[in-house]
Design an enzyme around this catalytic site. Structure first.
Site, PDB file in Angstrom:
ATOM      1  N   ASP A  66     -31.137-179.235 -72.079  1.00 59.59           N
ATOM      2  CA  ASP A  66     -31.990-179.248 -70.892  1.00 59.59           C
ATOM      3  C   ASP A  66     -33.441-178.969 -71.276  1.00 59.59           C
ATOM      4  O   ASP A  66     -33.738-178.631 -72.427  1.00 59.59           O
ATOM      5  CB  ASP A  66     -31.487-178.236 -69.849  1.00 59.59           C
ATOM      6  CG  ASP A  66     -31.155-176.871 -70.448  1.00 59.59           C
ATOM      7  OD1 ASP A  66     -31.477-176.624 -71.622  1.00 59.59           O
ATOM      8  OD2 ASP A  66     -30.574-176.040 -69.729  1.00 59.59           O
ATOM      9  N   ASP A 135     -25.109-166.961 -62.541  1.00 62.12           N
ATOM     10  CA  ASP A 135     -24.547-167.642 -61.364  1.00 62.12           C
ATOM     11  C   ASP A 135     -23.561-168.738 -61.766  1.00 62.12           C
ATOM     12  O   ASP A 135     -23.186-169.573 -60.948  1.00 62.12           O
ATOM     13  CB  ASP A 135     -25.667-168.222 -60.493  1.00 62.12           C
ATOM     14  CG  ASP A 135     -26.507-169.273 -61.224  1.00 62.12           C
ATOM     15  OD1 ASP A 135     -26.229-169.563 -62.405  1.00 62.12           O
ATOM     16  OD2 ASP A 135     -27.441-169.818 -60.597  1.00 62.12           O
ATOM     17  N   HIS A 137     -24.032-171.158 -64.003  1.00 58.57           N
ATOM     18  CA  HIS A 137     -24.539-172.467 -64.412  1.00 58.57           C
ATOM     19  C   HIS A 137     -24.344-172.676 -65.904  1.00 58.57           C
ATOM     20  O   HIS A 137     -24.325-171.723 -66.681  1.00 58.57           O
ATOM     21  CB  HIS A 137     -26.005-172.681 -63.988  1.00 58.57           C
ATOM     22  CG  HIS A 137     -27.046-171.918 -64.731  1.00 58.57           C
ATOM     23  ND1 HIS A 137     -27.879-170.997 -64.138  1.00 58.57           N
ATOM     24  CD2 HIS A 137     -27.432-171.954 -66.036  1.00 58.57           C
ATOM     25  CE1 HIS A 137     -28.715-170.511 -65.027  1.00 58.57           C
ATOM     26  NE2 HIS A 137     -28.464-171.058 -66.194  1.00 58.57           N
TER      27      HIS A 137
HETATM   28  C1  GLP Z   1     -30.825-170.880 -69.190  1.00 59.90           C
HETATM   29  C2  GLP Z   1     -30.373-172.112 -69.958  1.00 59.90           C
HETATM   30  C3  GLP Z   1     -28.884-172.142 -70.154  1.00 59.90           C
HETATM   31  C4  GLP Z   1     -28.411-170.793 -70.646  1.00 59.90           C
HETATM   32  C5  GLP Z   1     -28.710-169.737 -69.622  1.00 59.90           C
HETATM   33  C6  GLP Z   1     -28.247-168.348 -70.041  1.00 59.90           C
HETATM   34  O1  GLP Z   1     -30.886-171.041 -67.831  1.00 59.90           O
HETATM   35  N1  GLP Z   1     -30.803-173.330 -69.357  1.00 59.90           N
HETATM   36  O2  GLP Z   1     -28.545-173.184 -71.069  1.00 59.90           O
HETATM   37  O3  GLP Z   1     -27.035-170.844 -70.902  1.00 59.90           O
HETATM   38  O4  GLP Z   1     -30.097-169.702 -69.429  1.00 59.90           O
HETATM   39  O5  GLP Z   1     -29.181-167.804 -70.903  1.00 59.90           O
HETATM   40  P1  GLP Z   1     -28.968-166.508 -71.777  1.00 59.90           P
HETATM   41  O6  GLP Z   1     -28.090-166.941 -72.902  1.00 59.90           O
HETATM   42  O7  GLP Z   1     -30.331-166.116 -72.246  1.00 59.90           O
HETATM   43  O8  GLP Z   1     -28.342-165.497 -70.907  1.00 59.90           O
END
Ligand code: GLP
Length: 260
Positions: A66, A135, A137
């Site tokens: 992304d 959440d 995602h």
């Molecule tokens: C962002 C990214 C995701 C990632 C998420 C969690 O929103 N787009 O790909 O999995 O954050 O991030 P973290 O690993 O820092 O908790």
């Protein structure tokens, strides 16, 4: 779905083992790279193995999950720059071998279609690294995302922008509102999904991912339909799993010949 509960630093090594096995067997493999803090231990371990053990990415390709829309090309939080800093610049990918959605494209719809085509033309992703948002995602597929979605523009939820504000000087107004993200169906097309999550803040999302009903409200639950998923979690992220003891026993009893 295989759930592995292990201390944080070990999770990075386990994921790196899977990537190393793939690259040693087929050097021209395609790896899916994720941003966020969760994969950083994997990238550190891969960089170390490149420097010390000759693990090479020279023939490999990589696709990012992304990208924020509209961040200037030189912005340090632009995901293309984050991936460059955290992994691409630390190993020996060939120039142009790491690609991401173009968050600065004038024609966003065409850019998303081009990105899907590039992944397909490369033969698809062999191993996709994933994190998970609080959440539920994955990539930037927020709750309500179509389980059949492909790369497209999305609006970030307030929760995600709050979670990510720490990368923008704790100022949510600096976090972009839009992103381009691989869709859930795009991610599901990868041959092996390796998701990492640590910390209590991820416990509910991990519980839903592994044990909840499949629902667009928890987008990561779509992974339950994938035949080859590895979920790597520490004790805190595993703290809401109903079958945690079973997952621990299963991994402890795993035959040596059976890899991830
Ligand atoms: C962002 C990214 C995701 C990632 C998420 C969690 O929103 N787009 O790909 O999995 O954050 O991030 P973290 O690993 O820092 O908790």
């Amino acid at each position: 779905m295989e759930v592995v509960i292990a201390p944080g630093p070990e999770l990075g090594r386990i994921a790196a083992d899977a990537i190393e096995a793939l690259l040693r067997a087929r050097p021209a493999s395609v790896i899916g790279l994720a941003t966020g803090s969760s994969p950083l231990a994997v990238y550190d371990e891969l960089a170390r193995r490149h420097a010390e053990d000759g693990l090479s990415f020279a023939q490999a390709k990589a696709f990012m999950l992304d990208e924020y829309v509209g961040l200037p090309a030189d912005h340090p939080e632009r995901y293309r720059n984050v991936i460059e800093k955290e992994i691409a610049s630390r190993v020996d990918f060939a120039p142009g071998a790491v690609q991401g959605p173009d968050g600065l494209a004038a024609d966003v719809i065409a850019a998303c279609a081009d990105y899907e085509r590039a992944i397909t033309d490369a033969g698809g992703v062999d191993l996709q690294i994933l994190g998970i948002g609080t959440d539920g995602h994955v990539a930037f597929n927020e709750p309500g995302s179509s389980l059949a979605s492909r790369t497209r523009i999305k609006t970030l939820t307030r929760q995600t922008r709050e979670d990510n504000a720490r990368f923008f000087g704790d100022d949510i107004s600096q976090v972009p509102e839009h992103c381009l993200t691989q869709g859930l169906a795009t991610i599901m097309s990868a041959r092996h999904l390796v998701l990492l999550a640590t910390g209590r803040g991820k416990a509910e999302a991990v519980h839903q991912l592994v044990e909840g009903p499949v629902s667009a409200m928890w987008p990561a639950t779509v992974l339950q339909h994938h035949p080859h998923v590895t979920v790597l979690v520490d004790d805190a992220a595993a703290s809401r799993l109903q079958l945690a003891d079973y997952y621990r026993e299963t991994y402890a009893a795993k035959p040596d010949w059976q890899h991830l």
